[in-house]
Structures are given as structure tokens and as C-alpha cells.
Design a protein around this motif. Structure first.
Motif, short mmCIF file in Angstrom:
data_model
loop_
_atom_site.label_atom_id
_atom_site.label_comp_id
_atom_site.label_asym_id
_atom_site.label_seq_id
_atom_site.Cartn_x
_atom_site.Cartn_y
_atom_site.Cartn_z
N TYR A 1 1.01 -1.18 0.13
CA TYR A 1 0.04 -0.11 0.00
C TYR A 1 0.87 1.34 0.08
O TYR A 1 1.64 1.55 0.91
CB TYR A 1 -0.98 -0.04 1.17
N LYS B 1 0.83 5.30 -0.20
CA LYS B 1 0.05 6.59 0.21
C LYS B 1 0.34 7.87 -0.73
O LYS B 1 1.78 8.14 -0.97
CB LYS B 1 0.09 7.02 1.60
N LYS C 1 -13.66 3.58 -3.99
CA LYS C 1 -13.52 3.77 -2.40
C LYS C 1 -13.18 2.01 -1.98
O LYS C 1 -14.14 1.21 -2.50
CB LYS C 1 -14.84 4.32 -1.77
N SER D 1 -13.01 0.72 3.96
CA SER D 1 -12.89 1.56 4.92
C SER D 1 -12.99 3.10 4.78
O SER D 1 -13.06 3.98 5.36
CB SER D 1 -11.44 1.44 5.34
N ARG E 1 -11.45 4.70 2.15
CA ARG E 1 -10.03 5.23 1.32
C ARG E 1 -10.55 5.10 -0.16
O ARG E 1 -11.01 4.01 -0.62
CB ARG E 1 -8.95 4.39 1.79
N LYS E 2 -9.91 5.88 -0.82
CA LYS E 2 -10.16 5.94 -2.41
C LYS E 2 -8.83 5.25 -2.73
O LYS E 2 -7.66 5.71 -2.20
CB LYS E 2 -10.05 7.41 -3.11
N GLU E 3 -9.01 4.14 -3.81
CA GLU E 3 -7.74 3.55 -4.09
C GLU E 3 -7.74 2.78 -5.49
O GLU E 3 -8.98 2.94 -6.01
CB GLU E 3 -7.27 2.60 -3.04
N PHE F 1 -3.35 4.69 -2.62
CA PHE F 1 -4.58 5.05 -1.86
C PHE F 1 -4.09 6.55 -1.30
O PHE F 1 -3.24 7.09 -1.11
CB PHE F 1 -4.72 4.24 -0.68
N THR F 2 -5.54 7.16 -0.99
CA THR F 2 -5.50 8.51 -0.30
C THR F 2 -6.71 8.36 0.60
O THR F 2 -7.53 7.69 0.47
CB THR F 2 -5.56 9.69 -1.27
N LYS F 3 -6.50 9.18 1.69
CA LYS F 3 -7.45 9.17 2.99
C LYS F 3 -8.83 9.92 2.54
O LYS F 3 -8.38 10.86 1.89
CB LYS F 3 -6.82 9.42 4.21
#
Length: 116
Positions: free
Chosen positions: A67, A69, A93, A96, A98-100, A114-116
């Protein structure tokens, strides 16, 4: 595109209880847990351990993954496309929130941006 950090890994396991106990003995903090996953932490770094009762062939996206970020998921996705790479999925999404998206390396290993 700028990768901010290697944030975590995901692995398939056979026994969540045994895995959680093992990693807890090593000093990992146990986080979120349900019947199919447990997340273990050392500081901010996490490892998600998943069981797949149907077998890995039924859920190939549960295999090992690194993963990464990033600040902006859409910019990162577009930068990879501009460099001639073909991500295996579009930004979406996850469970959880998160967009990934997933990019496979030349050997088929999953890199999850991914980003939060």
C-alpha cells in the motif's frame, strides 16, 4: 506523482487467531478485526491479514499487496496512464472509505495506491 509513504501490506492467512496472537507477541498492536480480517500496527505501519474461505482463486485481489499513500489519487492515476502504464482498476472507495486503485508490477504483484 509523489508517493508519500509505504503505509502497509496485506497477506492471506489460514488462521486469524493464530496470526493475531503471533504478531501481538512481536509487539504489534491489534486494531480493527472482524471474521475475515485483522489489522496489526507498529506505529503508523499496518499489516492486514485476511482469510478467504472460498480460496484465493475466488478472490485474487486479496493476495499480497503493498500500500502506497499518495496526496491525490486521481492525479496519481492519470500520471501512471500518461507514462504508459495500465492500472488494473480505476480509483474507487474501499471497505474503509479510502479511495484507491491497483497497479500490477511486471511480476503481477499488487501495488495499491491510496489516499485518505
Amino acid at each position: 506523482m509523489k508517493i508519500n509513504s509505504i503505509s502497509g501490506l496485506r497477506y492471506l492467512v489460514k488462521d486469524l487467531d493464530r496470526t493475531a496472537e503471533f504478531y501481538q507477541l512481536l509487539g504489534f498492536r491489534i486494531g480493527k478485526r472482524d471474521e475475515s480480517e485483522v489489522t496489526c500496527y507498529i506505529n503508523w505501519f499496518w499489516v492486514i491479514f485476511s482469510v478467504d474461505p472460498a480460496g484465493a482463486a475466488a478472490a485474487p485481489d486479496l493476495g499480497p499487496a503493498l500500500y502506497l499513500k499518495v496526496d491525490d489519487i486521481d492525479d496519481s492515476y492519470n500520471a501512471l496512464l500518461a507514462n504508459g502504464l495500465s492500472p488494473a482498476s480505476e480509483p474507487r472507495k474501499d471497505r474503509s472509505g479510502r479511495k484507491e486503485f491497483v497497479l500490477l508490477d511486471p511480476d503481477g504483484n499488487s501495488l495499491v495506491f491510496f489516499t485518505k
